[in-house]
Motif scaffolding. Structure first.
Motif, PDB file in Angstrom:
ATOM      1  N   PHE A   1       0.792  -1.231   0.000  1.00 55.02           N
ATOM      2  CA  PHE A   1       0.000   0.000   0.000  1.00 55.02           C
ATOM      3  C   PHE A   1       0.830   1.290   0.000  1.00 55.02           C
ATOM      4  O   PHE A   1       0.556   2.180  -0.813  1.00 55.02           O
ATOM      5  N   PRO A   2       1.815   1.469   0.891  1.00 51.97           N
ATOM      6  CA  PRO A   2       2.535   2.754   0.900  1.00 51.97           C
ATOM      7  C   PRO A   2       3.153   3.128  -0.441  1.00 51.97           C
ATOM      8  O   PRO A   2       3.287   4.308  -0.764  1.00 51.97           O
ATOM      9  N   ASN A   3       3.502   2.120  -1.232  1.00 52.89           N
ATOM     10  CA  ASN A   3       4.076   2.419  -2.543  1.00 52.89           C
ATOM     11  C   ASN A   3       3.080   3.080  -3.474  1.00 52.89           C
ATOM     12  O   ASN A   3       3.465   3.833  -4.364  1.00 52.89           O
ATOM     13  N   GLN A   4       1.794   2.833  -3.272  1.00 48.75           N
ATOM     14  CA  GLN A   4       0.785   3.514  -4.082  1.00 48.75           C
ATOM     15  C   GLN A   4       0.850   5.019  -3.829  1.00 48.75           C
ATOM     16  O   GLN A   4       0.762   5.828  -4.750  1.00 48.75           O
ATOM     17  N   ILE A   5       1.026   5.394  -2.563  1.00 48.29           N
ATOM     18  CA  ILE A   5       1.142   6.814  -2.205  1.00 48.29           C
ATOM     19  C   ILE A   5       2.458   7.375  -2.733  1.00 48.29           C
ATOM     20  O   ILE A   5       2.503   8.498  -3.260  1.00 48.29           O
ATOM     21  N   LEU A   6       3.526   6.595  -2.622  1.00 53.13           N
ATOM     22  CA  LEU A   6       4.819   7.005  -3.172  1.00 53.13           C
ATOM     23  C   LEU A   6       4.695   7.300  -4.662  1.00 53.13           C
ATOM     24  O   LEU A   6       5.113   8.353  -5.143  1.00 53.13           O
ATOM     25  N   PHE A   7       4.103   6.370  -5.415  1.00 48.71           N
ATOM     26  CA  PHE A   7       4.024   6.515  -6.865  1.00 48.71           C
ATOM     27  C   PHE A   7       3.122   7.670  -7.277  1.00 48.71           C
ATOM     28  O   PHE A   7       3.450   8.421  -8.192  1.00 48.71           O
ATOM     29  N   LEU A   8       1.980   7.845  -6.617  1.00 53.50           N
ATOM     30  CA  LEU A   8       1.081   8.932  -7.031  1.00 53.50           C
ATOM     31  C   LEU A   8       1.670  10.293  -6.687  1.00 53.50           C
ATOM     32  O   LEU A   8       1.528  11.235  -7.461  1.00 53.50           O
ATOM     33  N   THR A   9       2.337  10.418  -5.539  1.00 51.30           N
ATOM     34  CA  THR A   9       2.946  11.713  -5.188  1.00 51.30           C
ATOM     35  C   THR A   9       4.149  11.995  -6.084  1.00 51.30           C
ATOM     36  O   THR A   9       4.334  13.133  -6.532  1.00 51.30           O
ATOM     37  N   ASN A  10       4.957  10.984  -6.346  1.00 53.26           N
ATOM     38  CA  ASN A  10       6.095  11.187  -7.247  1.00 53.26           C
ATOM     39  C   ASN A  10       5.639  11.625  -8.628  1.00 53.26           C
ATOM     40  O   ASN A  10       6.216  12.531  -9.229  1.00 53.26           O
ATOM     41  N   MET A  11       4.596  10.973  -9.160  1.00 51.41           N
ATOM     42  CA  MET A  11       4.123  11.337 -10.496  1.00 51.41           C
ATOM     43  C   MET A  11       3.540  12.746 -10.501  1.00 51.41           C
ATOM     44  O   MET A  11       3.754  13.501 -11.452  1.00 51.41           O
ATOM     45  N   ALA A  12       2.816  13.103  -9.460  1.00 45.03           N
ATOM     46  CA  ALA A  12       2.237  14.444  -9.408  1.00 45.03           C
ATOM     47  C   ALA A  12       3.335  15.509  -9.504  1.00 45.03           C
ATOM     48  O   ALA A  12       3.231  16.453 -10.292  1.00 45.03           O
TER      49      ALA A  12
ATOM     50  N   PHE B   1      -1.081   8.576 -12.447  1.00 47.40           N
ATOM     51  CA  PHE B   1      -1.471   9.126 -11.136  1.00 47.40           C
ATOM     52  C   PHE B   1      -2.776   8.485 -10.659  1.00 47.40           C
ATOM     53  O   PHE B   1      -2.862   7.971  -9.541  1.00 47.40           O
ATOM     54  N   TRP B   2      -3.803   8.504 -11.507  1.00 42.22           N
ATOM     55  CA  TRP B   2      -5.116   7.991 -11.098  1.00 42.22           C
ATOM     56  C   TRP B   2      -5.104   6.483 -10.891  1.00 42.22           C
ATOM     57  O   TRP B   2      -5.839   5.967 -10.042  1.00 42.22           O
ATOM     58  N   PHE B   3      -4.274   5.753 -11.610  1.00 43.61           N
ATOM     59  CA  PHE B   3      -4.131   4.317 -11.377  1.00 43.61           C
ATOM     60  C   PHE B   3      -3.751   4.071  -9.919  1.00 43.61           C
ATOM     61  O   PHE B   3      -4.319   3.196  -9.254  1.00 43.61           O
ATOM     62  N   HIS B   4      -2.790   4.829  -9.417  1.00 44.80           N
ATOM     63  CA  HIS B   4      -2.330   4.614  -8.042  1.00 44.80           C
ATOM     64  C   HIS B   4      -3.309   5.172  -7.009  1.00 44.80           C
ATOM     65  O   HIS B   4      -3.426   4.609  -5.918  1.00 44.80           O
ATOM     66  N   VAL B   5      -4.025   6.232  -7.345  1.00 35.95           N
ATOM     67  CA  VAL B   5      -5.090   6.707  -6.449  1.00 35.95           C
ATOM     68  C   VAL B   5      -6.158   5.626  -6.309  1.00 35.95           C
ATOM     69  O   VAL B   5      -6.591   5.286  -5.201  1.00 35.95           O
ATOM     70  N   VAL B   6      -6.596   5.079  -7.432  1.00 37.85           N
ATOM     71  CA  VAL B   6      -7.629   4.038  -7.424  1.00 37.85           C
ATOM     72  C   VAL B   6      -7.130   2.793  -6.684  1.00 37.85           C
ATOM     73  O   VAL B   6      -7.867   2.191  -5.895  1.00 37.85           O
TER      74      VAL B   6
ATOM     75  N   PRO C   1      13.663  20.670  -8.215  1.00 38.86           N
ATOM     76  CA  PRO C   1      13.424  19.226  -8.114  1.00 38.86           C
ATOM     77  C   PRO C   1      12.450  18.899  -6.984  1.00 38.86           C
ATOM     78  O   PRO C   1      12.175  19.728  -6.119  1.00 38.86           O
ATOM     79  N   SER C   2      11.988  17.695  -7.003  1.00 36.93           N
ATOM     80  CA  SER C   2      11.013  17.230  -6.018  1.00 36.93           C
ATOM     81  C   SER C   2      11.506  17.426  -4.592  1.00 36.93           C
ATOM     82  O   SER C   2      12.633  17.068  -4.265  1.00 36.93           O
ATOM     83  N   PRO C   3      10.637  17.954  -3.733  1.00 39.24           N
ATOM     84  CA  PRO C   3      10.997  18.092  -2.328  1.00 39.24           C
ATOM     85  C   PRO C   3      10.663  16.834  -1.527  1.00 39.24           C
ATOM     86  O   PRO C   3      10.846  16.802  -0.316  1.00 39.24           O
ATOM     87  N   LEU C   4      10.192  15.809  -2.208  1.00 38.83           N
ATOM     88  CA  LEU C   4       9.705  14.623  -1.512  1.00 38.83           C
ATOM     89  C   LEU C   4      10.857  13.698  -1.143  1.00 38.83           C
ATOM     90  O   LEU C   4      11.665  13.328  -1.996  1.00 38.83           O
ATOM     91  N   PRO C   5      10.918  13.296   0.114  1.00 40.12           N
ATOM     92  CA  PRO C   5      11.986  12.374   0.532  1.00 40.12           C
ATOM     93  C   PRO C   5      11.671  10.953   0.084  1.00 40.12           C
ATOM     94  O   PRO C   5      10.531  10.653  -0.288  1.00 40.12           O
ATOM     95  N   PRO C   6      12.665  10.064   0.149  1.00 41.93           N
ATOM     96  CA  PRO C   6      12.384   8.657  -0.140  1.00 41.93           C
ATOM     97  C   PRO C   6      11.356   8.119   0.865  1.00 41.93           C
ATOM     98  O   PRO C   6      11.212   8.652   1.967  1.00 41.93           O
ATOM     99  N   LEU C   7      10.682   7.076   0.488  1.00 39.62           N
ATOM    100  CA  LEU C   7       9.706   6.442   1.367  1.00 39.62           C
ATOM    101  C   LEU C   7      10.430   5.817   2.555  1.00 39.62           C
ATOM    102  O   LEU C   7      11.452   5.145   2.376  1.00 39.62           O
ATOM    103  N   GLU C   8       9.909   6.047   3.748  1.00 45.73           N
ATOM    104  CA  GLU C   8      10.497   5.459   4.953  1.00 45.73           C
ATOM    105  C   GLU C   8      10.366   3.944   4.912  1.00 45.73           C
ATOM    106  O   GLU C   8       9.512   3.398   4.222  1.00 45.73           O
ATOM    107  N   GLU C   9      11.178   3.271   5.709  1.00 48.82           N
ATOM    108  CA  GLU C   9      11.126   1.812   5.732  1.00 48.82           C
ATOM    109  C   GLU C   9       9.794   1.293   6.262  1.00 48.82           C
ATOM    110  O   GLU C   9       9.241   0.345   5.725  1.00 48.82           O
ATOM    111  N   ASN C  10       9.270   1.902   7.288  1.00 44.23           N
ATOM    112  CA  ASN C  10       7.981   1.491   7.863  1.00 44.23           C
ATOM    113  C   ASN C  10       7.065   2.702   7.963  1.00 44.23           C
ATOM    114  O   ASN C  10       6.842   3.234   9.048  1.00 44.23           O
ATOM    115  N   PRO C  11       6.527   3.148   6.845  1.00 43.99           N
ATOM    116  CA  PRO C  11       5.698   4.352   6.874  1.00 43.99           C
ATOM    117  C   PRO C  11       4.404   4.138   7.657  1.00 43.99           C
ATOM    118  O   PRO C  11       3.904   3.020   7.766  1.00 43.99           O
TER     119      PRO C  11
END
Length: 183
Positions: free
Chosen positions: A48-59, A146-151, A72-82
């Motif tokens: 699941f957390p990767n869905q949020i990672l992918f949709l935010t990265n694509m946005a 983006f919408w694929f990962h939101v869905v 560049p993107s201000p988003l940090p890498p996904l934490e190990e246990n988000p």
């Protein structure tokens, strides 16, 4: 004609507001967060957390693909246990970034080319390259991705027992007013 900024940014922001509200609903549901956060539809699928990672990265990436001079993107890498809180914070950071992008930074780039390298999964064993016009990129790649990962995030939470419906997907954040009547 709608401006490139209007075509690109508001739908992404709205989608992120809604998925953030859906995550808050999941967080408040009383369902064990560890179950929801490790859910996946298929064993080879990322959780699941990767869905949020992918949709935010694509946005965020959508804007920099259109205008490479944007920061560049201000988003940090996904934490190990988000957690839900860290995922909601990531969405908020992506929204803040998109809200900082002005129409002048995107409009006028409608005819530019966007060239993408798409690494296919190890089972495919190859790399694909594709070139889009900017509007085509937004309509045929960025938004569908983006919408694929939101869905998918929505579906994972709903399958996990979170009480969600179509209205949550469309307006969980309450961004649009509705008048309810018994007609």
């Amino acid at each position: 004609m709608t401006s490139l900024h209007a075509l690109t940014i508001p739908p992404l922001i709205r989608g992120m507001h809604n998925i953030s509200a859906i995550l808050k609903k999941a967080q408040a549901s009383g369902i064990d967060a560890s179950i929801l956060l490790t859910s996946r539809i298929h064993p080879e699928m990322l959780p699941f957390p990767n869905q949020i990672l992918f949709l935010t990265n694509m946005a965020v990436r959508t804007t920099t693909e259109i205008n490479s001079s944007l920061p560049p993107s201000p988003l940090p890498p996904l934490e190990e246990n988000p957690t839900f809180d860290t995922l909601i914070s990531r969405i908020a950071s992506a929204i803040n970034y998109l809200e900082s992008v002005t129409p002048e930074q995107l409009d006028g780039r409608e005819e530019a080319a966007v060239k993408l390298r798409i690494d296919r999964r190890k089972w495919a064993g190859d790399i694909a390259y594709v070139e889009y016009g900017t509007v085509e990129f937004v309509q045929m790649h960025a938004h569908p991705y983006f919408w694929f990962h939101v869905v998918t995030a929505y579906d994972l939470l709903r399958a996990g027992g979170v009480e969600l419906g179509k209205f949550d997907f469309l307006n969980a954040a309450g961004l649009k007013s509705f008048e309810f009547r018994d007609d």
